[in-house]
Motif scaffolding. Structure first.
Motif, PDB file in Angstrom:
ATOM      1  N   TYR A  59       0.838  -1.201   0.000  1.00  0.00           N
ATOM      2  CA  TYR A  59       0.000   0.000   0.000  1.00  0.00           C
ATOM      3  C   TYR A  59       0.876   1.257   0.000  1.00  0.00           C
ATOM      4  N   HIS A  60       1.919   1.247   0.812  1.00  0.00           N
ATOM      5  CA  HIS A  60       2.823   2.407   0.843  1.00  0.00           C
ATOM      6  C   HIS A  60       3.392   2.703  -0.539  1.00  0.00           C
ATOM      7  N   ARG A  61       3.845   1.651  -1.221  1.00  0.00           N
ATOM      8  CA  ARG A  61       4.434   1.850  -2.544  1.00  0.00           C
ATOM      9  C   ARG A  61       3.426   2.455  -3.510  1.00  0.00           C
ATOM     10  N   ALA A  62       2.197   1.986  -3.456  1.00  0.00           N
ATOM     11  CA  ALA A  62       1.188   2.455  -4.411  1.00  0.00           C
ATOM     12  C   ALA A  62       0.671   3.851  -4.091  1.00  0.00           C
ATOM     13  N   LEU A  63       0.574   4.195  -2.814  1.00  0.00           N
ATOM     14  CA  LEU A  63      -0.107   5.425  -2.426  1.00  0.00           C
ATOM     15  C   LEU A  63       0.829   6.605  -2.180  1.00  0.00           C
ATOM     16  N   SER A  64       2.072   6.324  -1.826  1.00  0.00           N
ATOM     17  CA  SER A  64       2.972   7.421  -1.466  1.00  0.00           C
ATOM     18  C   SER A  64       3.324   8.313  -2.658  1.00  0.00           C
ATOM     19  N   SER A  65       3.167   7.811  -3.879  1.00  0.00           N
ATOM     20  CA  SER A  65       3.512   8.607  -5.057  1.00  0.00           C
ATOM     21  C   SER A  65       2.351   9.457  -5.563  1.00  0.00           C
ATOM     22  N   LEU A  66       1.171   9.326  -4.968  1.00  0.00           N
ATOM     23  CA  LEU A  66       0.022  10.097  -5.441  1.00  0.00           C
ATOM     24  C   LEU A  66       0.190  11.574  -5.076  1.00  0.00           C
ATOM     25  N   PRO A  67      -0.109  12.477  -6.013  1.00  0.00           N
ATOM     26  CA  PRO A  67       0.037  13.911  -5.715  1.00  0.00           C
ATOM     27  C   PRO A  67      -1.022  14.361  -4.713  1.00  0.00           C
ATOM     28  N   ASN A  68      -0.616  15.250  -3.817  1.00  0.00           N
ATOM     29  CA  ASN A  68      -1.569  15.817  -2.856  1.00  0.00           C
ATOM     30  C   ASN A  68      -1.574  17.324  -3.037  1.00  0.00           C
ATOM     31  N   SER A  69      -2.285  17.755  -4.070  1.00  0.00           N
ATOM     32  CA  SER A  69      -2.282  19.166  -4.448  1.00  0.00           C
ATOM     33  C   SER A  69      -3.623  19.833  -4.213  1.00  0.00           C
ATOM     34  N   PHE A  70      -4.388  19.297  -3.249  1.00  0.00           N
ATOM     35  CA  PHE A  70      -5.716  19.844  -2.994  1.00  0.00           C
ATOM     36  C   PHE A  70      -5.615  21.133  -2.175  1.00  0.00           C
ATOM     37  N   SER A  71      -6.459  22.105  -2.508  1.00  0.00           N
ATOM     38  CA  SER A  71      -6.318  23.430  -1.923  1.00  0.00           C
ATOM     39  C   SER A  71      -7.052  23.599  -0.595  1.00  0.00           C
ATOM     40  N   GLN A  72      -8.033  22.717  -0.304  1.00  0.00           N
ATOM     41  CA  GLN A  72      -8.804  22.878   0.930  1.00  0.00           C
ATOM     42  C   GLN A  72      -8.903  21.563   1.694  1.00  0.00           C
ATOM     43  N   PRO A  73      -7.833  21.183   2.424  1.00  0.00           N
ATOM     44  CA  PRO A  73      -7.929  20.012   3.297  1.00  0.00           C
ATOM     45  C   PRO A  73      -8.891  20.276   4.442  1.00  0.00           C
ATOM     46  N   ARG A  74      -9.503  19.218   4.951  1.00  0.00           N
ATOM     47  CA  ARG A  74     -10.423  19.340   6.075  1.00  0.00           C
ATOM     48  C   ARG A  74      -9.856  18.602   7.278  1.00  0.00           C
TER      49      ARG A  74
END
Length: 244
Positions: free
Chosen positions: A130-145
């Motif tokens: 899971y770490h290998r698959a998910l750690s490369s996903l971009p997290n460019s969202f402007s409004q985290p909750r």
């Protein structure tokens, strides 16, 4: 095979909910050997009233050799509220995280979008795949909750946002796609665990469900529409039941 689609409710909901529901079902069908899961007959389709508006809830449930229950719920309150809720409940003889995703919106705007693969205690982290698959996903969202107070069940990869515009909605959809595909691939390659480990997994799943049952926003909506007893019955029978 999945049952024939009944598009009436889905087609009336926000486009991201419609797309995500279709994507979830397509990935389940691609990777998993689906069989029907029987909910109590009166809980597959439910109608009520909330503050003068019609409330509709549709539930679809399946089971597989690895998962006790795959639950996809769509709900709509008049023109003011659209909901998608999905949880995959592993069988206790498989050491799998808990996949969950929710969308909440209305009047053309998604106000909350969350997806996670929650590690099962006492294992505090997700497996390496899971770490290998998910750690490369971009997290460019402007409004985290903010994660709610009861959210100690969530992983470091928990994504909880208010998506702004179609580009962020598409990115969120792709994130859920990635989470779901790695989860299904990992699940079908897994072997069952020992009886001793099953006891730990069972306790961990119970903890996950009891934490989720503390979601006051969901409970308040159900209580207003159907009363306290029914809301509790629905939350503990459909939304977050656990195997004894």
């Amino acid at each position: 095979m999945l049952e024939a689609s009944t598009p009436s409710l889905r087609e009336q909901q926000h486009s991201l909910i419609r797309q995500l529901a279709n994507r979830i079902e397509a990935i389940w069908e691609q990777y998993l050997d689906l069989e029907p899961y029987q909910l109590p007959a009166e809980l597959g389709y439910v109608e009520g009233r909330l503050e003068g508006e019609k409330l509709i809830i549709e539930n679809r449930c399946y089971q597989t050799p690895q998962f006790r229950k795959l639950h996809l719920e769509l709900a709509k309150v008049g023109q003011s509220l659209d909901i998608l809720h999905c949880v995959m409940f592993p069988r206790v003889n498989y050491a799998l995280p808990m996949f969950g995703t929710d969308l909440v919106g209305g009047r053309g705007q998604i106000s909350a979008a969350i997806v996670d693969l929650s590690p099962i205690y006492p294992k505090p982290d997700l497996p390496r795949d899971y770490h290998r698959a998910l750690s490369s996903l971009p997290n460019s969202f402007s409004q985290p909750r903010d994660i709610p107070n009861w959210g100690d069940i969530f992983s470091q990869f928990c994504l909880f946002i208010r998506p702004m515009g179609e580009a962020e909605e598409a990115t969120f959809l792709n994130h859920v796609d990635a989470y779901l595909r790695v989860h299904c691939q990992y699940a079908i390659a897994l072997t069952p665990v020992s009886t001793e480990e099953q006891i730990q997994i069972q306790a961990a799943q119970r903890y996950y469900c009891t934490q989720q049952q503390q979601n006051d926003k969901t409970r308040r909506v159900l209580e207003k529409a159907f009363g306290k007893d029914w809301a509790n019955y629905y939350m503990t029978t459909v939304l977050f039941d656990y195997a004894e």
